[in-house]
Design a protein around this motif. Structure first.
Motif, short mmCIF file in Angstrom:
data_model
loop_
_atom_site.label_atom_id
_atom_site.label_comp_id
_atom_site.label_asym_id
_atom_site.label_seq_id
_atom_site.Cartn_x
_atom_site.Cartn_y
_atom_site.Cartn_z
N ILE A 327 0.83 -1.20 0.00
CA ILE A 327 0.00 0.00 0.00
C ILE A 327 0.87 1.25 0.00
CG2 ILE A 327 -1.73 1.33 1.26
CD1 ILE A 327 -2.91 -1.24 2.24
N GLY A 328 1.94 1.23 0.77
CA GLY A 328 2.82 2.39 0.83
C GLY A 328 3.42 2.73 -0.52
N SER A 329 3.89 1.71 -1.24
CA SER A 329 4.53 1.97 -2.53
C SER A 329 3.52 2.30 -3.62
CB SER A 329 5.38 0.77 -2.96
OG SER A 329 4.61 -0.40 -3.00
N SER A 330 2.33 1.69 -3.56
CA SER A 330 1.35 1.93 -4.63
C SER A 330 0.56 3.22 -4.40
CB SER A 330 0.40 0.74 -4.74
OG SER A 330 -0.33 0.56 -3.54
N THR A 331 -0.17 3.28 -3.29
CA THR A 331 -1.01 4.46 -3.04
C THR A 331 -0.18 5.66 -2.59
OG1 THR A 331 -2.80 2.98 -2.37
CG2 THR A 331 -3.02 5.29 -1.78
N GLY A 332 0.85 5.41 -1.77
CA GLY A 332 1.66 6.51 -1.25
C GLY A 332 2.58 7.14 -2.28
#
Length: 355
Positions: A327-332
């Protein structure tokens, strides 16, 4: 200086959106030692409703599209989702310390689609008066489902092979660890693959998603969709992200040695994926007269990463994967880069195809 300010503004806006805001909130209260818990049955019910909603919406949008005009772009979209996952997962798994589950969950989200990023692209084309096909919104389920199913299948294939281990001369099995790739090393086992495909389709997450798509396609669920699923969706998603935030904090230490891998991938993958989507859009343009605006939106879909269907699907299907990573790499990271790249794809389409 203006572009730097725009990047900061886009990042700030992304962190204010419910997906990341509740994820960060969950991490914060976990860091403070909160004992807050969401009961597992409640969590599973929330995930079920979320995936049914996503599936219903996808089925309804596909049913309302023109089948003949949709066919070639839909095939291109599905191929994009599969290719992005295969190569993205392989690249991430090459980093020492990145687990196969984390690599495939991350690649799965990058292969799937962000509806909000697609909507931003449509709004930008509308403001410029650029034409695009009305069925574009119906393309996202093809890329979305293809990417998520491929990611889950490859992750489970890798897990099965690793569980089998390497039989030593004394009859014991050794387990491999760390990164090192995924997939079909040592030869393709058709029987194993068939079993994993069946298990993947039968898994709760994919079953709920496919059930929703089937009902949306074959029935007329608009009334219950609009009165029940749509109003509840954002609130239920916030609960899911809160749970995943608390879990992400508990597993944050796992990323200390490999955070740079996700940082590099999150910043570069959207541009590479978008260019790949542009190439596939040109194929559809050549064979069917797919519009330049459609090519731009297919590029944006490929550049985007899922912030709605992806997280609950991965959390349910690959619970061993670390939400901090995918989630951190995709959405963030990935989503702001994808949004900022929209003018690039518009300019590219103008140069190559013309409006």
């Amino acid at each position: 200086m203006d572009i730097f300010f725009e990047i900061i503004t886009t990042l700030a806006a992304q962190f204010q959106k419910p997906t990341l805001a509740f994820l960060m909130g969950g991490m914060l209260i976990a860091a403070m030692g909160s004992k807050l818990e969401v009961p597992e049955p409640v969590y599973k019910f929330v995930v079920l409703l979320l995936l049914l909603k996503v599936g219903l919406g996808a089925g309804i949008s596909v049913r309302s599209a023109d089948a003949m005009s949709l066919a070639v772009p839909a095939i291109c979209a599905a191929l994009l989702g599969v290719v992005i996952v295969i190569f993205g997962g392989k690249i991430l798994a090459m980093w020492r310390g990145v687990s196969n589950a984390d690599a495939m969950a991350t690649a799965g989200l990058f292969g799937a689609v962000s509806a909000s990023t697609l909507a931003a692209g449509m709004a930008m084309l509308d403001s410029e008066g650029i034409y695009y096909e009305g069925f574009i919104g119906a393309l996202y389920p093809f890329m979305d489902v293809a990417a998520l199913v491929t990611a889950i299948f490859l992750a489970r294939m890798s897990a099965e092979r690793r569980a089998a281990g390497t039989v030593q001369s004394d009859g014991t099995a050794t387990m491999s660890s760390g990164g090192g790739g995924f997939g079909f090393g040592g030869g393709f086992d058709g029987q194993l693959a068939k079993g994993i495909i069946v298990d993947t389709i039968k898994s709760p997450a994919i079953s709920a998603l496919l059930l929703g798509i089937g009902i949306g396609l074959l029935a007329r669920p608009e009334a219950v969709y609009e009165s029940f699923y749509e109003p509840l969706f954002r609130g239920l998603l916030s609960i899911l992200m809160l749970v995943m935030g608390m879990e992400a904090w508990a597993r944050l230490s796992e990323l200390k040695k490999v955070a740079h891998a996700y940082l590099i991938y999150g910043l570069t993958a959207p541009l590479l994926h978008g260019l790949l989507g542009f190439g596939m859009g040109l194929v559809a343009h050549h064979f069917t007269g797919f519009s330049a605006g459609g090519v731009v939106l297919l590029s944006i879909m490929a550049a985007s990463s899922s912030d709605i269907s992806g997280p609950p699907t991965m959390r349910a299907a690959l619970p061993e994967a670390n939400p901090s990573a995918y989630i951190g790499s995709s959405t963030g990271l990935g989503t702001p880069v994808a949004i900022l790249s929209i003018p690039l794809f518009i300019t590219l389409a103008e140069l190559v195809i013309g409006f």
